[in-house]
Design a protein around this motif. Structure first.
Motif, PDB file in Angstrom:
ATOM      1  N   SER A 105       8.233  18.153  52.408  1.00  0.00           N
ATOM      2  CA  SER A 105       9.088  17.166  51.767  1.00  0.00           C
ATOM      3  C   SER A 105       8.321  15.873  51.529  1.00  0.00           C
ATOM      4  O   SER A 105       7.545  15.430  52.372  1.00  0.00           O
ATOM      5  N   LEU A 106       8.563  15.279  50.380  1.00  0.00           N
ATOM      6  CA  LEU A 106       7.846  14.054  50.016  1.00  0.00           C
ATOM      7  C   LEU A 106       8.694  12.806  50.199  1.00  0.00           C
ATOM      8  O   LEU A 106       8.325  11.733  49.743  1.00  0.00           O
ATOM      9  N   GLN A 107       9.848  12.936  50.855  1.00  0.00           N
ATOM     10  CA  GLN A 107      10.708  11.782  51.098  1.00  0.00           C
ATOM     11  C   GLN A 107      11.491  12.031  52.378  1.00  0.00           C
ATOM     12  O   GLN A 107      11.489  13.128  52.916  1.00  0.00           O
ATOM     13  N   ASP A 108      12.137  10.963  52.906  1.00  0.00           N
ATOM     14  CA  ASP A 108      12.901  11.100  54.148  1.00  0.00           C
ATOM     15  C   ASP A 108      14.061  12.052  53.988  1.00  0.00           C
ATOM     16  O   ASP A 108      14.357  12.848  54.876  1.00  0.00           O
ATOM     17  N   PHE A 109      14.741  11.989  52.857  1.00  0.00           N
ATOM     18  CA  PHE A 109      15.876  12.862  52.594  1.00  0.00           C
ATOM     19  C   PHE A 109      16.118  12.938  51.103  1.00  0.00           C
ATOM     20  O   PHE A 109      15.602  12.143  50.328  1.00  0.00           O
ATOM     21  N   CYS A 110      16.939  13.920  50.701  1.00  0.00           N
ATOM     22  CA  CYS A 110      17.282  14.129  49.296  1.00  0.00           C
ATOM     23  C   CYS A 110      18.731  14.574  49.251  1.00  0.00           C
ATOM     24  O   CYS A 110      19.030  15.756  49.212  1.00  0.00           O
ATOM     25  N   LEU A 166      23.346  15.985  44.750  1.00  0.00           N
ATOM     26  CA  LEU A 166      24.411  15.567  43.847  1.00  0.00           C
ATOM     27  C   LEU A 166      24.762  16.717  42.927  1.00  0.00           C
ATOM     28  O   LEU A 166      23.894  17.485  42.514  1.00  0.00           O
ATOM     29  N   ASN A 167      26.051  16.841  42.586  1.00  0.00           N
ATOM     30  CA  ASN A 167      26.463  17.867  41.627  1.00  0.00           C
ATOM     31  C   ASN A 167      26.081  17.482  40.203  1.00  0.00           C
ATOM     32  O   ASN A 167      25.838  18.326  39.362  1.00  0.00           O
ATOM     33  N   GLY A 168      26.044  16.187  39.930  1.00  0.00           N
ATOM     34  CA  GLY A 168      25.684  15.697  38.602  1.00  0.00           C
ATOM     35  C   GLY A 168      24.439  14.839  38.667  1.00  0.00           C
ATOM     36  O   GLY A 168      23.760  14.773  39.680  1.00  0.00           O
ATOM     37  N   THR A 169      24.134  14.172  37.575  1.00  0.00           N
ATOM     38  CA  THR A 169      22.919  13.358  37.507  1.00  0.00           C
ATOM     39  C   THR A 169      23.210  11.866  37.520  1.00  0.00           C
ATOM     40  O   THR A 169      22.295  11.053  37.467  1.00  0.00           O
ATOM     41  N   LYS A 170      24.493  11.486  37.580  1.00  0.00           N
ATOM     42  CA  LYS A 170      24.826  10.071  37.605  1.00  0.00           C
ATOM     43  C   LYS A 170      24.384   9.464  38.934  1.00  0.00           C
ATOM     44  O   LYS A 170      24.590  10.044  39.992  1.00  0.00           O
ATOM     45  N   HIS A 171      23.792   8.288  38.881  1.00  0.00           N
ATOM     46  CA  HIS A 171      23.303   7.582  40.068  1.00  0.00           C
ATOM     47  C   HIS A 171      22.322   8.459  40.854  1.00  0.00           C
ATOM     48  O   HIS A 171      22.348   8.497  42.082  1.00  0.00           O
ATOM     49  N   SER A 172      21.477   9.202  40.161  1.00  0.00           N
ATOM     50  CA  SER A 172      20.545  10.073  40.847  1.00  0.00           C
ATOM     51  C   SER A 172      19.131   9.853  40.344  1.00  0.00           C
ATOM     52  O   SER A 172      18.910   9.255  39.292  1.00  0.00           O
ATOM     53  N   VAL A 173      18.180  10.328  41.129  1.00  0.00           N
ATOM     54  CA  VAL A 173      16.782  10.306  40.734  1.00  0.00           C
ATOM     55  C   VAL A 173      16.223  11.710  40.945  1.00  0.00           C
ATOM     56  O   VAL A 173      16.682  12.454  41.817  1.00  0.00           O
ATOM     57  N   PHE A 174      15.241  12.076  40.130  1.00  0.00           N
ATOM     58  CA  PHE A 174      14.637  13.397  40.215  1.00  0.00           C
ATOM     59  C   PHE A 174      13.430  13.298  41.129  1.00  0.00           C
ATOM     60  O   PHE A 174      12.419  12.689  40.782  1.00  0.00           O
ATOM     61  N   VAL A 175      13.559  13.887  42.352  1.00  0.00           N
ATOM     62  CA  VAL A 175      12.500  13.770  43.351  1.00  0.00           C
ATOM     63  C   VAL A 175      12.160  15.149  43.892  1.00  0.00           C
ATOM     64  O   VAL A 175      13.052  15.886  44.324  1.00  0.00           O
ATOM     65  N   CYS A 196      18.592  14.011  43.332  1.00  0.00           N
ATOM     66  CA  CYS A 196      19.010  13.415  44.596  1.00  0.00           C
ATOM     67  C   CYS A 196      19.739  12.105  44.333  1.00  0.00           C
ATOM     68  O   CYS A 196      19.446  11.406  43.364  1.00  0.00           O
ATOM     69  N   LYS A 197      20.657  11.798  45.216  1.00  0.00           N
ATOM     70  CA  LYS A 197      21.321  10.512  45.143  1.00  0.00           C
ATOM     71  C   LYS A 197      20.293   9.401  45.347  1.00  0.00           C
ATOM     72  O   LYS A 197      19.360   9.543  46.150  1.00  0.00           O
ATOM     73  N   ASP A 198      20.477   8.317  44.614  1.00  0.00           N
ATOM     74  CA  ASP A 198      19.620   7.152  44.809  1.00  0.00           C
ATOM     75  C   ASP A 198      19.667   6.753  46.283  1.00  0.00           C
ATOM     76  O   ASP A 198      20.751   6.531  46.836  1.00  0.00           O
ATOM     77  N   PRO A 199      18.520   6.685  46.989  1.00  0.00           N
ATOM     78  CA  PRO A 199      18.525   6.354  48.419  1.00  0.00           C
ATOM     79  C   PRO A 199      19.277   5.072  48.756  1.00  0.00           C
ATOM     80  O   PRO A 199      19.836   4.946  49.846  1.00  0.00           O
ATOM     81  N   LYS A 200      19.344   4.141  47.819  1.00  0.00           N
ATOM     82  CA  LYS A 200      20.047   2.887  48.084  1.00  0.00           C
ATOM     83  C   LYS A 200      21.557   3.089  48.156  1.00  0.00           C
ATOM     84  O   LYS A 200      22.279   2.239  48.686  1.00  0.00           O
ATOM     85  N   LEU A 201      22.042   4.235  47.619  1.00  0.00           N
ATOM     86  CA  LEU A 201      23.469   4.519  47.621  1.00  0.00           C
ATOM     87  C   LEU A 201      23.875   5.517  48.705  1.00  0.00           C
ATOM     88  O   LEU A 201      25.057   5.827  48.864  1.00  0.00           O
ATOM     89  N   VAL A 202      22.904   6.008  49.461  1.00  0.00           N
ATOM     90  CA  VAL A 202      23.183   6.967  50.526  1.00  0.00           C
ATOM     91  C   VAL A 202      23.891   6.273  51.686  1.00  0.00           C
ATOM     92  O   VAL A 202      23.581   5.141  52.038  1.00  0.00           O
ATOM     93  N   GLY A 214      23.460  15.847  52.761  1.00  0.00           N
ATOM     94  CA  GLY A 214      22.197  15.398  53.328  1.00  0.00           C
ATOM     95  C   GLY A 214      21.326  16.509  53.863  1.00  0.00           C
ATOM     96  O   GLY A 214      20.151  16.290  54.172  1.00  0.00           O
ATOM     97  N   LEU A 215      21.863  17.726  53.964  1.00  0.00           N
ATOM     98  CA  LEU A 215      21.042  18.869  54.387  1.00  0.00           C
ATOM     99  C   LEU A 215      20.088  19.332  53.302  1.00  0.00           C
ATOM    100  O   LEU A 215      19.155  20.092  53.582  1.00  0.00           O
ATOM    101  N   ASN A 216      20.318  18.883  52.063  1.00  0.00           N
ATOM    102  CA  ASN A 216      19.473  19.315  50.956  1.00  0.00           C
ATOM    103  C   ASN A 216      17.997  19.081  51.261  1.00  0.00           C
ATOM    104  O   ASN A 216      17.603  17.981  51.651  1.00  0.00           O
TER     105      ASN A 216
END
Length: 219
Positions: free
Chosen positions: A26-31, A34-43, A48-54, A88-90
């Motif tokens: 894994s290249l990040q702490d968590f991913c 999200l079911n959709g792409t709104k408020h998400s980043v491709f990591v 994945c949900k934007d980490p700032k919104l987790v 968060g298990l993703n």
């Protein structure tokens, strides 16, 4: 010296091949999935949900203290906690289930997890458990488990649990996948959508075709 260099190169290539064949780290702490792409980043290949919104709720599930309803044909209930319940298990490669069994006869029927090894611990009651190895040996490994006992079912192998106690039983199992999948053998064979040709099943199971027809109606 030339032979030594060749040997070192061979080991290096084998190590490289092994690395390329395994899942990447894994290249990040968590991913958080999200079911959709709104408020998400491709990591790392996932949305994945934007980490700032987790929030902490993305890593939380409540309810494994509640007994499952075992009033069904097999007398068991599986309560899963996988990526569908905890986003968060993703990418973390783990999940959990609670399994409730009705008094004597409650069965988690023969099934496989195509993507996970399972480690099961009994917290109440007494279970007869086992798994069968792959062809050609098809060896059966079984054990009677009591409270506090642990048993492992290797990835992909057919396994089961059967309550042999007079009271209800409970077990918890960890699985080595965020979404291990499950193939219940009887359902898949006799209840497929659409049905498998009865002639195929009659020959495979050495049964009369009328028996196969009956079994298919039960699913």
């Amino acid at each position: 010296m030339k032979g030594v260099n060749s040997l070192v190169l061979t080991f290096f290539l084998l190590a490289l091949a092994s690395t390329l064949a395994s899942d990447p780290s894994s290249l990040q702490d968590f991913c958080v999935a999200l079911n959709g792409t709104k408020h998400s980043v491709f990591v790392n290949g996932k949305f994945c949900k934007d980490p700032k919104l987790v929030t902490a709720d993305d890593f939380f599930f409540s309810g494994l203290n509640k007994a499952g309803n075992t009033s069904n044909a097999v007398g068991s209930k599986v309560t899963p906690v996988n990526v569908d319940q905890i986003p968060g298990l993703n990418t973390l490669g783990i999940s959990l289930v609670r399994i409730d069994y009705a008094p004597y006869g409650g069965l988690n029927p023969p099934h496989t997890h195509p993507r996970a090894t399972e480690v099961l611990v009994v917290t109440k009651g007494k279970l007869y458990v086992g798994f069968v190895t792959s062809n050609p040996d098809n060896r059966l490994f079984t054990k009677v488990l009591k409270k506090g006992d642990v048993f492992v079912f290797p990835v992909g192998l057919i396994h089961f649990q059967f309550n042999v106690g007079e009271t209800a039983a409970v077990a918890f199992a960890g699985l080595s996948s965020q979404n291990p999948g499950v193939i219940t053998i009887a359902n898949a064979v006799f209840g497929s959508n659409s049905p498998i040709n009865p002639d195929v099943l009659a020959k495979a199971f050495k049964l009369d075709k009328k028996v196969v027809d009956y079994l298919q109606t039960q699913f």
